[in-house]
Write an enzyme that holds these catalytic residues in place. Structure first.
Site, PDB file in Angstrom:
ATOM      1  N   ASP A  25       0.834  -1.212   0.000  1.00 37.05           N
ATOM      2  CA  ASP A  25       0.000   0.000   0.000  1.00 37.05           C
ATOM      3  C   ASP A  25       0.867   1.260   0.000  1.00 37.05           C
ATOM      4  O   ASP A  25       1.990   1.254   0.526  1.00 37.05           O
ATOM      5  CB  ASP A  25      -0.905  -0.023   1.247  1.00 37.05           C
ATOM      6  CG  ASP A  25      -2.059   0.961   1.123  1.00 37.05           C
ATOM      7  OD1 ASP A  25      -2.391   1.372  -0.009  1.00 37.05           O
ATOM      8  OD2 ASP A  25      -2.622   1.338   2.171  1.00 37.05           O
ATOM      9  N   GLY A  28      -0.244   5.634  -4.227  1.00 35.52           N
ATOM     10  CA  GLY A  28      -0.905   6.909  -4.531  1.00 35.52           C
ATOM     11  C   GLY A  28      -0.285   8.053  -3.745  1.00 35.52           C
ATOM     12  O   GLY A  28      -0.003   9.136  -4.295  1.00 35.52           O
ATOM     13  N   HIS A  42       1.973   3.798  -9.101  1.00 37.91           N
ATOM     14  CA  HIS A  42       1.785   2.361  -9.363  1.00 37.91           C
ATOM     15  C   HIS A  42       2.953   1.812 -10.189  1.00 37.91           C
ATOM     16  O   HIS A  42       3.438   0.710  -9.940  1.00 37.91           O
ATOM     17  CB  HIS A  42       0.459   2.123 -10.094  1.00 37.91           C
ATOM     18  CG  HIS A  42      -0.751   2.474  -9.268  1.00 37.91           C
ATOM     19  ND1 HIS A  42      -0.891   2.082  -7.953  1.00 37.91           N
ATOM     20  CD2 HIS A  42      -1.873   3.199  -9.553  1.00 37.91           C
ATOM     21  CE1 HIS A  42      -2.038   2.530  -7.478  1.00 37.91           C
ATOM     22  NE2 HIS A  42      -2.654   3.226  -8.420  1.00 37.91           N
ATOM     23  N   ARG A  76     -12.448   1.773  -7.759  1.00 36.39           N
ATOM     24  CA  ARG A  76     -11.658   2.993  -8.020  1.00 36.39           C
ATOM     25  C   ARG A  76     -12.093   3.606  -9.352  1.00 36.39           C
ATOM     26  O   ARG A  76     -12.773   2.946 -10.147  1.00 36.39           O
ATOM     27  CB  ARG A  76     -10.169   2.637  -8.050  1.00 36.39           C
ATOM     28  CG  ARG A  76      -9.675   2.245  -6.665  1.00 36.39           C
ATOM     29  CD  ARG A  76      -8.193   2.240  -6.574  1.00 36.39           C
ATOM     30  NE  ARG A  76      -7.800   1.937  -5.203  1.00 36.39           N
ATOM     31  CZ  ARG A  76      -6.587   2.066  -4.717  1.00 36.39           C
ATOM     32  NH1 ARG A  76      -5.614   2.492  -5.503  1.00 36.39           N
ATOM     33  NH2 ARG A  76      -6.322   1.782  -3.460  1.00 36.39           N
ATOM     34  N   LEU A 136      11.201 -20.117  -5.299  1.00 31.91           N
ATOM     35  CA  LEU A 136      10.192 -19.291  -4.623  1.00 31.91           C
ATOM     36  C   LEU A 136       8.825 -19.444  -5.295  1.00 31.91           C
ATOM     37  O   LEU A 136       8.721 -19.423  -6.517  1.00 31.91           O
ATOM     38  CB  LEU A 136      10.622 -17.811  -4.697  1.00 31.91           C
ATOM     39  CG  LEU A 136       9.616 -16.781  -4.190  1.00 31.91           C
ATOM     40  CD1 LEU A 136       9.541 -16.794  -2.670  1.00 31.91           C
ATOM     41  CD2 LEU A 136       9.977 -15.373  -4.677  1.00 31.91           C
TER      42      LEU A 136
HETATM   43  C1  IPE Z   1      -5.187  -2.812  -0.057  1.00 30.10           C
HETATM   44  O1  IPE Z   1      -4.901  -1.480  -0.323  1.00 30.10           O
HETATM   45  C2  IPE Z   1      -5.259  -3.583  -1.334  1.00 30.10           C
HETATM   46  C3  IPE Z   1      -3.994  -3.747  -2.035  1.00 30.10           C
HETATM   47  C4  IPE Z   1      -2.823  -3.409  -1.589  1.00 30.10           C
HETATM   48  C5  IPE Z   1      -4.090  -4.387  -3.307  1.00 30.10           C
HETATM   49  P1  IPE Z   1      -6.055  -0.384  -0.401  1.00 30.10           P
HETATM   50  O2  IPE Z   1      -5.418   0.917  -0.551  1.00 30.10           O
HETATM   51  O3  IPE Z   1      -7.060  -0.772  -1.401  1.00 30.10           O
HETATM   52  O4  IPE Z   1      -6.704  -0.530   1.068  1.00 30.10           O
HETATM   53  P2  IPE Z   1      -7.762   0.370   1.827  1.00 30.10           P
HETATM   54  O5  IPE Z   1      -8.941   0.524   0.936  1.00 30.10           O
HETATM   55  O6  IPE Z   1      -7.113   1.683   2.097  1.00 30.10           O
HETATM   56  O7  IPE Z   1      -8.051  -0.383   3.084  1.00 30.10           O
HETATM   57  C1  IPE Z   2      -1.585   0.334  -3.390  1.00 32.67           C
HETATM   58  O1  IPE Z   2      -1.413   1.698  -3.377  1.00 32.67           O
HETATM   59  C2  IPE Z   2      -1.895  -0.196  -4.759  1.00 32.67           C
HETATM   60  C3  IPE Z   2      -3.254  -0.754  -4.884  1.00 32.67           C
HETATM   61  C4  IPE Z   2      -4.156  -0.776  -3.960  1.00 32.67           C
HETATM   62  C5  IPE Z   2      -3.614  -1.326  -6.170  1.00 32.67           C
HETATM   63  P1  IPE Z   2      -2.634   2.723  -3.298  1.00 32.67           P
HETATM   64  O2  IPE Z   2      -3.068   3.060  -4.668  1.00 32.67           O
HETATM   65  O3  IPE Z   2      -3.722   2.176  -2.422  1.00 32.67           O
HETATM   66  O4  IPE Z   2      -1.936   3.959  -2.601  1.00 32.67           O
HETATM   67  P2  IPE Z   2      -2.553   4.959  -1.543  1.00 32.67           P
HETATM   68  O5  IPE Z   2      -3.080   4.141  -0.407  1.00 32.67           O
HETATM   69  O6  IPE Z   2      -3.633   5.725  -2.236  1.00 32.67           O
HETATM   70  O7  IPE Z   2      -1.392   5.804  -1.149  1.00 32.67           O
HETATM   71 MG    MG Z   3      -4.127   2.374  -0.440  1.00 36.98          MG
END
Ligand code: IPE
Ligand code: IPE
Ligand code: MG
Length: 255
Positions: A25, A28, A42, A76, A136
């Site tokens: 995570d 973004g 990403h 999203r 792995l």
């Molecule tokens: C969790 O991240 C899912 C992945 C890393 C693929 P999100 O960014 O979607 O999680 P929430 O919605 O903040 O809990």
């Molecule tokens: C994780 O990063 C990637 C996915 C969930 C696909 P995010 O896109 O959730 O990044 P943040 O949480 O908005 O920073």
């Molecule tokens: Mg996230």
């Protein structure tokens, strides 16, 4: 570099976790901090996947399970979903030769049929190309959520009971575990979540019953070898009691 050496020295190679799962995570926020679009975050995240897979393989970790796209992530904005799908297809095509060379076995967990056809084909090509690899196990969770997986397992069990292949009284934990996407995989020893949130976001709810949880504020694109080693060293400092007392655990493992 010194820090990496220090952490490597501290790591007990005889107690490397067999199975590490990661909620990747923070892509973004990484991009926003740099006034860049989320897609760039990403794209940068793909580099971390590459690096951490290599380190996990080098360390002799047997299973690495990565949460790449959740069922909830379909909600999203369509443009972000499209970018993520494009990146997933591109990354697997680009990475498969090296994964194959490193004896990495790709497995796909989740509702793969929901992915765009070309991405699904790219993923399946990667999985099939590495099917004979026994290094792995890289488990990619795509369009995955734990409640989806548990619901599907319950449906499968109900069908087996209706068809007479199973009796209701014969259902035990193994019956359930074997019908999850993780099937024969051991439960994660360590679950890492990057990006600072303290939640599991519908990931491996059944399988993490006794996993060690590690949360770090480091955003996924910044999560490199040093941060990974920190997590592993922290994991090794913990006493896994599985309901027993500390004295019992010490008696069983005198070293
Ligand atoms: C969790 O991240 C899912 C992945 C890393 C693929 P999100 O960014 O979607 O999680 P929430 O919605 O903040 O809990
Ligand atoms: C994780 O990063 C990637 C996915 C969930 C696909 P995010 O896109 O959730 O990044 P943040 O949480 O908005 O920073
Ligand atoms: Mg996230």
């Amino acid at each position: 570099m010194d820090k990496i050496k220090e952490l490597t020295d501290r790591l007990d190679m005889t107690r490397i976790p067999r199975h590490v799962a990661i909620i990747m995570d923070g892509n973004g926020r990484w991009a926003r901090e740099r006034m860049r679009g989320r897609s760039e975050g990403h794209a940068e995240g793909v580099n971390s996947v590459h690096n951490i897979t290599r380190h996990a393989s080098d360390l002799g970790i047997k299973h690495l399970t990565l949460y790449a796209f959740s069922t909830e992530n379909w909600n999203r904005p369509p443009q972000e979903v499209e970018t993520l799908m494009y990146l997933i297809g591109w990354a697997i095509r680009k990475e498969t030769p090296e994964l194959l060379a490193n004896n990495v076995h790709i497995r796909l967990l989740g509702e793969i049929d929901r992915l765009p056809e070309q991405v699904r084909k790219d993923l399946e090509a990667g999985r099939d190309a590495t099917a004979a690899c026994d290094g792995l196990n890289l488990n990619l969770c795509l369009s995955y959520s734990s409640r989806w997986e548990i619901t599907r397992a319950v449906r499968r069990i109900a069908e087996d009971v209706l068809d007479g292949r199973l009796s209701a009284g014969g259902i035990d934990e193994k019956t359930i575990a074997s019908r999850l996407s993780t099937e024969d995989l051991p439960d994660p020893d360590l679950l890492i979540r990057t990006g600072g949130e303290h939640r599991v976001s519908n990931f491996l709810l059944w399988q993490i019953a006794y996993s060690e949880l590690y949360f770090t504020p480091i955003l996924w694109p910044d999560f490199g070898q040093e941060a990974f080693l920190e997590a592993l060293v922290d994991y090794q400092s913990r006493e896994r009691r599985f309901g027993k007392t500390s004295d019992q655990v010490k008696e069983e493992n005198p070293n």
